[in-house]
Design an enzyme around this catalytic site. Structure first.
Site, PDB file in Angstrom:
ATOM      1  NE  ARG A  23      -3.702  -0.497   2.259  1.00  0.00           N
ATOM      2  CZ  ARG A  23      -4.049  -1.436   3.131  1.00  0.00           C
ATOM      3  NH1 ARG A  23      -3.618  -1.397   4.373  1.00  0.00           N
ATOM      4  NH2 ARG A  23      -4.824  -2.433   2.770  1.00  0.00           N
ATOM      5  CG  ASP A 107      -3.861  -4.609  11.103  1.00  0.00           C
ATOM      6  OD1 ASP A 107      -2.802  -3.998  10.909  1.00  0.00           O
ATOM      7  OD2 ASP A 107      -4.424  -5.300  10.227  1.00  0.00           O
ATOM      8  CG  ASP A 120      -6.556  -8.293   9.706  1.00  0.00           C
ATOM      9  OD1 ASP A 120      -7.703  -8.661   9.396  1.00  0.00           O
ATOM     10  OD2 ASP A 120      -6.147  -7.138   9.552  1.00  0.00           O
TER      11      ASP A 120
END
Length: 176
Positions: A23, A107, A120
């Site tokens: 990202r 996370d 996650d």
């Protein structure tokens, strides 16, 4: 390693353990930049995913990166309070192109009342097998999850009262 300078507008690049880009945040304004600590601010910045898809962040955010800790923290300023999104990640590096780190899937989302959830875990397990996360890295990451939870409970670092508000006020001086 140099550090980004206060007032600079930089990109943030997140990678996966296999070295592939994950990202990119297009623009973050540096509020504090040292070799060991970077604090930045952004609002409505373009984010590009590894598949080329883009989206725009919805609210102002203060980002906290440390060269010693295996996590980074994003404080998102919303009408009903500050929400935190914490990435378990490698410590950051700055290479004069972008601030970079490796995202390790786990996370922690922290709500305005300081309750939190770990996210996650399934993705972490799957990627750990696919990308062969070393056992030593697994131990470091799990220790840093514990450290981050202690920070939340103890209101340390970016979770301290007024931390996000103080840095957001500084960020606003660059937007005027």
């Amino acid at each position: 390693m140099d550090a980004p300078m206060e007032g600079d507008k930089i990109q943030i690049h997140s990678y996966k353990h296999n070295g592939l880009i994950h990202r990119v945040w297009e623009e973050t304004t540096i509020l504090k930049g040292t070799k060991s600590l970077v604090i930045g601010g952004n609002d409505r910045t373009i984010v590009t995913e590894s598949d080329g898809r883009t989206w725009i962040t919805r609210e102002p955010a203060i980002c906290y990166f440390h060269a010693k800790y295996w996590f980074n923290i994003i404080g998102m300023i919303r009408e009903d309070g500050i929400y935190y999104y914490c990435n378990i990640s490698s410590p950051f590096i700055w290479d004069n192109e972008a601030l970079k780190y490796i995202d390790y899937d786990l996370d922690i989302k922290v709500f305005p009342d300081m309750t939190y959830i770990l996210l996650d875990e399934d993705e972490y397990e799957r990627h750990g097998k696919e990308m062969n996360y070393p056992e030593a890295i697994d131990g470091i990451l799990r220790n840093n999850v514990d450290k981050l939870i202690r920070w939340v409970r103890g209101r340390k670092g970016p979770f301290a009262p007024d931390f996000i508000d103080t840095w957001y006020e500084r960020y606003l001086t660059y937007r005027r």
